[in-house]
Design an enzyme around this catalytic site. Structure first.
Site, PDB file in Angstrom:
ATOM      1  N   LYS A 200     -13.527  -7.757  -8.626  1.00 30.90           N
ATOM      2  CA  LYS A 200     -13.874  -6.523  -9.324  1.00 30.90           C
ATOM      3  C   LYS A 200     -12.633  -5.730  -9.734  1.00 30.90           C
ATOM      4  CE  LYS A 200     -14.813  -3.833  -5.173  1.00 30.90           C
ATOM      5  NZ  LYS A 200     -13.626  -2.967  -5.180  1.00 30.90           N
TER       6      LYS A 200
ATOM      7  N   LYS B 194       0.823  -1.202   0.000  1.00 33.00           N
ATOM      8  CA  LYS B 194       0.000   0.000   0.000  1.00 33.00           C
ATOM      9  C   LYS B 194       0.863   1.261   0.000  1.00 33.00           C
ATOM     10  CE  LYS B 194      -4.063  -2.137   2.043  1.00 33.00           C
ATOM     11  NZ  LYS B 194      -4.747  -2.399   3.328  1.00 33.00           N
TER      12      LYS B 194
ATOM     13  N   LYS C 255      -9.229 -15.624 -10.833  1.00 32.90           N
ATOM     14  CA  LYS C 255     -10.489 -15.667 -10.109  1.00 32.90           C
ATOM     15  C   LYS C 255     -11.355 -14.441 -10.351  1.00 32.90           C
ATOM     16  CE  LYS C 255      -8.837 -13.595  -5.887  1.00 32.90           C
ATOM     17  NZ  LYS C 255      -8.731 -13.584  -4.460  1.00 32.90           N
TER      18      LYS C 255
END
Ligand code: TRP
Length: 331
Positions: free
Chosen positions: A197, A111, A194
């Protein structure tokens, strides 16, 4: 009967992958355990400090979890910021968490790389807040994905350290709740990997998605030019379509198209049409429920209030005891 807890990110809408991944198991598990499910709105500020519609996001996630079958009478479903005792436990845990170990956490490093202009203290101490979420109910089991395993490991470290420093046997060391066999991985529509979104537009089918959009996405799913040999193995994009079909369609339907594939007579267009209709049917009750709950403000308010009360009963007790252990005393 174990104490099980899971945190839910207040982002986006539930998709088929979420449903078959964990949600379906949550719905079952709530009857076999003392379950706490909460929407991690404090956490969301570490990456999105000025959300456009925090309340709206939390509300939507709450509605969708209710629609999917979380029973607020059975489990404790609450909003993280409705249990501000979490923030106090977080503060106390921060005192026993070291800068070095926090800086080594993979999600922190990721991050920090992704948002170099906002490497805030909350991001660094994310594992402390997550540990506070878990330990505040003295949870024993936490259903987490691979990406959260390191955070859970830190929670165990913090729990152990607390027990050692204050010479108590207070916090259990929570373990990952593994659904094992029951976990059905749902691939995405883009031919590889997989459903998610973040994998790109059109890759995921949302539970609340309208039928027209579902048809469009399924018809655009990646395929290939078709089998050329009898009984040949299915390449990934095709195996993926079959995997989704297995989850939502009848065994006869799957068998029919499997047979067509094996005989090299399959028409992907027909298969997709069938798959789209089966997804639409499968998700119909969910869409109905979302509509029903969304229109019932009183019910939503009642659910939130009940969750807050139940979470408080458990969480306030822990913080009271932790204060006592550390040495805070009333005058
Ligand atoms: N970190 C989790 C995620 O990104 C969300 C979360 C916050 C959580 N607190 C938690 C999960 C406590 C399990 C337990 O998905």
């Amino acid at each position: 009967m174990s104490i099980v807890l899971s945190g839910i990110r207040p982002t986006g809408n539930l998709h088929l992958g979420n449903y078959f991944g964990a949600l379906k198991n949550f719905v079952k598990m709530q009857h076999e355990n003392e379950c706490y499910f909460f929407i991690a709105d404090y956490h969301s500020l570490t990456t999105h400090p000025t959300p456009a519609d925090l309340h709206g996001n939390v509300r939507q996630v709450l509605i969708e979890y209710l629609a999917a079958g979380i029973d607020p009478e059975v489990a404790t479903l609450y909003i993280q910021s409705d249990l501000p005792e979490t923030a106090e436990l977080y503060l106390l845990l921060n005192m026993n968490a070291y800068k070095g170990e926090l800086e080594r956490v993979t999600t922190f490093k990721d991050k920090a790389r992704k948002q170099p202009d906002n490497v805030n203290a909350g991001l660094l101490t994310y594992p402390c807040l997550m540990a506070a979420d878990i330990l505040i109910h003295r949870s024993e089991k936490v259903p987490v994905g691979k990406d959260q395993e390191q955070h859970l490991e830190m929670t165990r470290t913090f729990a152990r350290r607390f027990n050692r420093l204050y010479k108590v046997d207070y916090f259990p060391e929570p373990v990952a709740y593994n659904f094992g066999e029951e976990l059905t991985k749902i691939p995405g529509l883009d031919g590889s990997g997989k459903m998610g979104k973040s994998e790109g537009e059109g890759n995921a089918i949302f539970l609340a998605e309208d039928p027209k959009s579902i048809r469009k996405k399924v018809m655009r799913a990646v395929t290939d030019s078709g089998p050329t040999e009898m009984n040949q193995a299915k390449p990934e994009p095709i195996a993926n379509l079959f995997a989704i079909m297995k989850a939502v369609s009848s065994p006869e339907t799957v068998e029919y198209f499997d047979d067509q594939y094996n005989k090299c007579t399959i028409r992907y267009g027909d298969m997709k049409k069938q798959l789209a209709e089966d997804i639409i049917n499968f998700t119909a009750p969910f869409r109905e429920k979302v509509k029903e709950i969304s229109a019932d403000e009183d019910y939503i308010r009642k659910v939130v209030k009940t969750g807050k009360e139940k979470a408080h009963a458990s969480g306030a007790k822990t913080v009271r005891e932790v204060r006592e252990i550390i040495g805070f005393r009333e005058f």
